[in-house]
Design a protein around this motif. Structure first.
Motif: not given
Length: 246
Positions: A2-29
């Motif tokens: 377990e690590t703590e990191n500031q992940a940079q947001i690449l995209s954050n979009v709604e894909i269905a009713k009240d459902i969102w998909k967010i992509d983040l760039e992070t070494p935690q991946a």
């Protein structure tokens, strides 16, 4: 790990009713195992939100989340270039069992996302993968494209019959004549209870409110079949079928 990191947001979009998909760039991946989650810090809120990891690819961590309250509603306003503080990956995830030749992945609502990375791992091992997903209505359905990219045609059940099989995931499994005995499931408690009653081989992933995500606060305790207290965040969220009293 377990690590703590500031992940940079690449995209954050709604894909269905009240459902969102967010992509983040992070070494935690690179550290994420199947079925694990991260604790997300949101500005102005003391408690972090636990969100399962949908997939990882080349340093990008993907999460799919549902707007459930003010915190997740705030999350929808975050833009590319901004960052999110993540702690993780956390929890015990789904194993890929070498002796198993075929697996049935069962998802309910926002229990669907962690099954994407899980399906990919099973396919990479040359295993047969079936996917059945349950939702309330066709307006709630999401994730079909993510499985299609893996070559999987997911079977759908909706409670109102507006898409796929009318009824539950078990109704869809029966209608599609899927006889796979080994299952891995994630979704709401009633669905998991039904799956645990119907199958004896496999694993279930519990959804739970969490305060800390690292096993300290005891806010996500469940009981196993021997009466022992287990923490969903630390001992789970994935448990062998039959281990936890649902």
């Amino acid at each position: 790990m377990e690590t703590e990191n500031q992940a940079q947001i690449l995209s954050n979009v709604e894909i269905a009713k009240d459902i969102w998909k967010i992509d983040l760039e992070t070494p935690q991946a690179a550290e994420v195992k199947l079925g694990q989650f991260v604790m997300v810090e949101l500005p102005g809120y003391f408690l972090r939100r636990p969100i399962s990891v949908c997939d990882t690819n080349d340093g990008v961590l993907t999460m799919i989340y549902k707007v459930m309250g003010k915190g997740t509603d705030l999350m929808t306003t975050l833009k590319p270039g901004e960052s999110l503080n993540l702690v993780g990956p956390l929890g015990q995830g789904f194993p890929v069992v070498g002796s198993v030749d075929a697996v049935l992945l069962i998802g309910g609502g926002v229990g669907t996302p962690p099954l994407v990375k899980t399906a990919k791992a099973w396919l990479e091992k040359g295993k047969k993968v079936d996917v059945v997903l349950g939702f309330n209505t066709k307006n709630d359905v999401f994730g079909l494209d993510l499985f299609a990219q893996l070559g999987i045609d997911a079977h759908i059940a909706t409670m109102d019959g507006s898409m796929g099989t009318k009824g539950t995931v078990l109704d869809a499994i029966k209608e599609c004549n899927i006889d796979t005995e080994f299952v891995q499931a994630c979704g709401p408690l009633p669905m998991l209870r039904a799956v645990q009653n119907a199958y004896s081989k496999g694993y279930i992933s519990l959804e739970s409110r969490m305060g800390c995500g690292i096993g300290v606060c005891m806010g996500c305790v469940v009981t196993d079949n021997g009466g022992e207290l287990l923490r969903v965040c630390k001992n789970g969220p994935v448990f062998p079928i039959g281990k936890v009293v649902l």
